[in-house]
Every structure is written in C-alpha cells, then in structure tokens.
Design a protein around this motif. Structure first.
Motif, short mmCIF file in Angstrom:
data_model
loop_
_atom_site.label_atom_id
_atom_site.label_comp_id
_atom_site.label_asym_id
_atom_site.label_seq_id
_atom_site.Cartn_x
_atom_site.Cartn_y
_atom_site.Cartn_z
N GLU A 49 0.83 -1.21 0.00
CA GLU A 49 0.00 0.00 0.00
C GLU A 49 0.86 1.26 0.00
O GLU A 49 0.53 2.26 -0.62
N ILE A 97 -8.25 -13.89 -7.40
CA ILE A 97 -7.41 -15.10 -7.48
C ILE A 97 -6.64 -15.38 -6.19
O ILE A 97 -5.74 -16.20 -6.18
N HIS A 98 -6.97 -14.66 -5.11
CA HIS A 98 -6.28 -14.93 -3.84
C HIS A 98 -6.74 -16.28 -3.29
O HIS A 98 -7.94 -16.49 -3.11
N ASP A 99 -5.80 -17.17 -3.04
CA ASP A 99 -6.25 -18.48 -2.55
C ASP A 99 -5.55 -18.96 -1.28
O ASP A 99 -5.84 -20.06 -0.81
N THR A 147 -11.83 -5.57 -2.67
CA THR A 147 -13.07 -4.82 -2.45
C THR A 147 -14.09 -5.22 -3.52
O THR A 147 -15.27 -5.36 -3.25
C1 B12 Z 1 -0.44 -12.52 -1.31
C2 B12 Z 1 -1.29 -11.43 -1.96
C3 B12 Z 1 -1.49 -11.49 -3.34
C4 B12 Z 1 -1.02 -12.67 -4.18
C5 B12 Z 1 -2.01 -13.82 -3.96
C6 B12 Z 1 -1.34 -15.16 -4.06
C7 B12 Z 1 -2.30 -16.26 -3.74
N1 B12 Z 1 -1.98 -17.41 -4.30
O1 B12 Z 1 -3.29 -16.11 -3.03
C8 B12 Z 1 -1.09 -12.06 -5.64
C9 B12 Z 1 0.26 -11.53 -6.02
C10 B12 Z 1 -1.56 -13.03 -6.73
C11 B12 Z 1 -2.02 -10.90 -5.43
C12 B12 Z 1 -2.62 -10.25 -6.48
C13 B12 Z 1 -3.34 -9.08 -6.34
N2 B12 Z 1 -3.56 -8.40 -5.20
CO1 B12 Z 1 -3.13 -9.09 -3.43
N3 B12 Z 1 -2.54 -9.40 -1.70
C14 B12 Z 1 -1.85 -10.38 -1.17
C15 B12 Z 1 -1.64 -10.10 0.34
C16 B12 Z 1 -0.22 -9.56 0.56
C17 B12 Z 1 -1.84 -11.27 1.27
C18 B12 Z 1 -3.18 -11.99 1.15
C19 B12 Z 1 -3.08 -13.29 1.88
O2 B12 Z 1 -2.97 -14.35 1.28
N4 B12 Z 1 -3.05 -13.21 3.20
C20 B12 Z 1 -2.82 -14.38 4.06
C21 B12 Z 1 -4.12 -14.97 4.59
C22 B12 Z 1 -3.79 -16.22 5.40
O3 B12 Z 1 -4.73 -13.96 5.30
P1 B12 Z 1 -6.04 -13.94 6.22
O4 B12 Z 1 -6.91 -12.83 5.74
O5 B12 Z 1 -5.62 -13.89 7.65
O6 B12 Z 1 -6.77 -15.33 5.94
C23 B12 Z 1 -7.76 -15.76 6.83
C24 B12 Z 1 -9.11 -15.07 6.62
O7 B12 Z 1 -9.13 -14.23 5.52
C25 B12 Z 1 -10.09 -16.21 6.57
N5 B12 Z 1 -10.77 -16.51 5.31
C26 B12 Z 1 -10.32 -16.49 4.05
N6 B12 Z 1 -11.27 -16.91 3.22
C27 B12 Z 1 -12.34 -17.22 3.97
C28 B12 Z 1 -13.59 -17.71 3.63
C29 B12 Z 1 -14.54 -17.94 4.65
C30 B12 Z 1 -15.86 -18.44 4.28
C31 B12 Z 1 -14.21 -17.67 6.00
C32 B12 Z 1 -15.21 -17.86 7.05
C33 B12 Z 1 -12.94 -17.19 6.34
C34 B12 Z 1 -12.03 -16.98 5.32
O8 B12 Z 1 -9.36 -17.39 6.93
C35 B12 Z 1 -8.02 -17.21 6.54
C36 B12 Z 1 -7.12 -18.16 7.31
O9 B12 Z 1 -7.25 -17.99 8.71
C37 B12 Z 1 -2.76 -9.03 0.61
C38 B12 Z 1 -2.49 -8.07 1.77
C39 B12 Z 1 -3.21 -8.45 3.05
N7 B12 Z 1 -2.85 -7.81 4.10
O10 B12 Z 1 -4.09 -9.27 3.07
C40 B12 Z 1 -2.87 -8.35 -0.75
C41 B12 Z 1 -4.17 -7.67 -1.18
C42 B12 Z 1 -5.36 -8.52 -0.80
N8 B12 Z 1 -4.03 -7.63 -2.63
C43 B12 Z 1 -4.45 -6.52 -3.16
C44 B12 Z 1 -4.42 -6.20 -4.53
C45 B12 Z 1 -4.80 -4.78 -4.90
C46 B12 Z 1 -4.03 -7.15 -5.49
C47 B12 Z 1 -3.99 -6.95 -7.02
C48 B12 Z 1 -5.18 -6.16 -7.62
C49 B12 Z 1 -2.66 -6.29 -7.35
C50 B12 Z 1 -2.46 -5.89 -8.78
N9 B12 Z 1 -2.36 -4.61 -8.99
O11 B12 Z 1 -2.43 -6.71 -9.65
C51 B12 Z 1 -3.97 -8.41 -7.52
C52 B12 Z 1 -5.41 -8.94 -7.71
C53 B12 Z 1 -5.47 -10.19 -8.49
C54 B12 Z 1 -6.87 -10.76 -8.45
N10 B12 Z 1 -7.63 -10.59 -9.51
O12 B12 Z 1 -7.27 -11.35 -7.46
C55 B12 Z 1 -5.02 -5.59 -2.10
C56 B12 Z 1 -6.56 -5.56 -2.12
C57 B12 Z 1 -7.09 -4.15 -1.97
C58 B12 Z 1 -8.57 -4.11 -2.08
N11 B12 Z 1 -9.16 -3.60 -1.03
O13 B12 Z 1 -9.18 -4.50 -3.02
C59 B12 Z 1 -4.36 -6.15 -0.79
C60 B12 Z 1 -5.19 -5.93 0.48
C61 B12 Z 1 -2.99 -5.43 -0.67
C62 B12 Z 1 -3.12 -3.96 -0.35
N12 B12 Z 1 -2.97 -3.60 0.91
O14 B12 Z 1 -3.34 -3.15 -1.19
N13 B12 Z 1 -2.12 -10.55 -4.11
#
Ligand code: B12
Length: 209
Positions: A49, A97-99, A147
């Motif tokens: 960010e 595509i976040h997985d 978002t």
């Molecule tokens: C890694 C990452 C990527 C990787 C994803 C790799 C992959 N294989 O997933 C890549 C490089 C591909 C990527 C791409 C993009 N990303 Co990205 N990414 C991230 C990052 C750094 C981490 C996300 C993550 O995996 N976190 C780790 C997990 C474990 O986090 P967690 O939230 O704690 O997970 C828990 C919960 O979410 C919950 N949960 C998840 N799913 C579900 C479902 C249910 C039902 C329930 C109950 C719970 C649940 O359980 C999880 C485990 O406990 C985030 C930043 C962030 N702080 O999140 C940005 C972020 C999400 N990305 C962002 C962006 C902008 C993008 C791109 C648009 C960038 C670009 N310009 O191309 C692209 C979008 C591509 C697309 N079409 O999806 C932004 C989103 C902003 C917004 N508000 O829309 C973020 C927030 C970064 C930022 N601060 O700007 N990204």
C-alpha cells in the motif's frame, strides 16, 4: 517467533521456510506458525500500500506462505481416512485469485472432518449454483480479498437465490477485510475472520444434521 514474521516480511524465502520447519520440529503449534504468517502478510500488504513493495513481492510472499502451509498441513492432520462429516462447498469468488486464505480454510475444515469441495479461484456464480445442485452441501463458503469481491459475493448469493436454493444452504463469507457490513451487503448468513471461525460456523450449522 518474531523472527519468522520478519523473515517473511523481508522476503528471505529460504530462511523463512527453514525457520518455520525448525519451529514445527521443536513442537511449536502449527496454528502459531500460521499466525506468524498472517502477521507477516499484513506487514507485506502494508508495504505494498505504501509503495515500498510491488506485485512481484506479493507474488513472492504468496509463494513463501504456500511453502510454509505445505509444511504445516500434514502436522494438522489427525490421521487421514475417509471423511464422513458434512459437505462444504468452498471457493474464491469471481474476479479474485487470492487463494492462500481459502486454502487454510480448506485444510482447517478438512482436519475437522468436513468433506470440502474446493472450486478454486475466480469461481463464477453459475459454477457455485451448478455445484450446489450436484453436491447438495449444507454449507457454502465464499472467499474474497478484493473490495471488488464484495460485489461478486453478492452476485453469488443472488444467483443461489434465483436458482431457488437459498433455503437449502447456509452461506459464510470471509477473507481480508470482510466484516459484518459486507456480510449484510452480500446477503450471506455470517462472516468469519479466520479459518477457525469457518470451522465453528460450519459446526454450528450442521450439528445434529
Ligand atoms: C499474497 C497477496 C497477493 C497474491 C495472492 C497469491 C495467492 N496465491 O493467493 C497475488 C500476487 C496473486 C495478489 C494479487 C493481487 N492483489 Co493481493 N494481496 C496479497 C496479500 C499480501 C496477502 C493476502 C493473503 O494471502 N493473506 C494471508 C491470509 C492467510 O490472510 P487472512 O486474511 O488472515 O486469511 C484468513 C481469513 O481471511 C479467513 N478466510 C479467508 N477466506 C475465507 C472464507 C470464509 C468463508 C471464511 C469464514 C474465512 C475466510 O481465513 C483465513 C485463514 O485464517 C494481501 C495483503 C493483506 N494484508 O491481506 C494483498 C491484497 C489482498 N491484494 C491486493 C491487490 C490490490 C491485489 C492486485 C489487484 C494487485 C495488482 N495490482 O495486480 C492483484 C489482484 C489479483 C486478483 N484478480 O485477485 C489488495 C486488495 C485491496 C482491495 N481492497 O481491493 C491487498 C489488500 C494489498 C493492499 N494492501 O493493497 N495478491
């Protein structure tokens, strides 16, 4: 543990993986290791960010987390075997595509004996509907980190409703910044902040069934 958070945040890939393995080998809870990963991802997101990191760093962070998850997963498994618990249909919604978060939800449900069908990423509402018809799961879990995904979640819930299936499934959403407001907007039944919350909701909704 702090060191693991720093190694991931600083993109020291090999060191991070080695540290994670060492922590697990000496008996640190896999959930604690995952919590470190979560903290590191928050830090990486912040740097992105602020313009310090770019998409290439996001990709690398994703790779590091996947490698660590692969080490954590077998240690969470309490003996493989045929799953007999309730079905859960899971996927990352259209356009997203976040997985990594979804995959963690998948294996936490899996180790809690749910039969998870993971549709992958960028899953269209039509595919969710089709799979609900085929599999008849009592629980549907939608993941999304953008978002933009909030709209996709809403469209998915609406498609399920339009197909006459809304009263057949409980729908949970989660990922990134998903909260109660998004849940209300999307028309889901509940949101979960992490994988354990997903397990709790699924248990709550299927107990006694
Ligand atoms: C890694 C990452 C990527 C990787 C994803 C790799 C992959 N294989 O997933 C890549 C490089 C591909 C990527 C791409 C993009 N990303 Co990205 N990414 C991230 C990052 C750094 C981490 C996300 C993550 O995996 N976190 C780790 C997990 C474990 O986090 P967690 O939230 O704690 O997970 C828990 C919960 O979410 C919950 N949960 C998840 N799913 C579900 C479902 C249910 C039902 C329930 C109950 C719970 C649940 O359980 C999880 C485990 O406990 C985030 C930043 C962030 N702080 O999140 C940005 C972020 C999400 N990305 C962002 C962006 C902008 C993008 C791109 C648009 C960038 C670009 N310009 O191309 C692209 C979008 C591509 C697309 N079409 O999806 C932004 C989103 C902003 C917004 N508000 O829309 C973020 C927030 C970064 C930022 N601060 O700007 N990204």
């Amino acid at each position: 543990m702090r060191q693991l958070v720093e190694a991931i945040t600083d993109m020291r890939e090999e060191e991070a993986l080695r540290m994670a393995k060492e922590l697990l080998d000496k008996g640190t809870s896999p959930l604690e290791v995952l919590e470190d990963c979560r903290q590191a991802m928050t830090a990486v997101g912040k740097k992105f960010e602020e313009g310090e990191y770019f998409v290439s760093e996001l990709i690398l962070a994703g790779e590091i987390l996947k490698a660590i998850s692969a080490e954590v997963k077998p240690r969470l498994k309490q003996g493989a075997g045929v799953k007999q618990g309730p079905k859960v249909l899971l996927g990352t919604v259209k356009g997203d595509i976040h997985d990594i978060g979804k995959d963690i939800v998948n294996f936490m449900l899996d180790v809690n004996n749910f039969q998870v069908t993971d549709l992958g990423v960028d899953v269209s509402p039509a595919v969710f509907v089709e799979q609900i018809k085929t599999l008849k799961p009592p629980v549907v879990a939608l993941s999304g980190f953008l978002t933009l995904s909030y709209t996709a979640m809403k469209e998915t819930v609406e498609a399920i409703k339009a197909a006459g299936l809304r009263d057949k499934v409980k729908i949970m959403i989660g990922g990134g910044t998903v909260d109660q407001q998004v849940c209300t907007y999307a028309g889901a039944d509940a949101f979960g902040k992490d994988a354990m919350a997903a397990v709790e909701l699924a248990k709550q909704w299927t107990e006694g069934k």
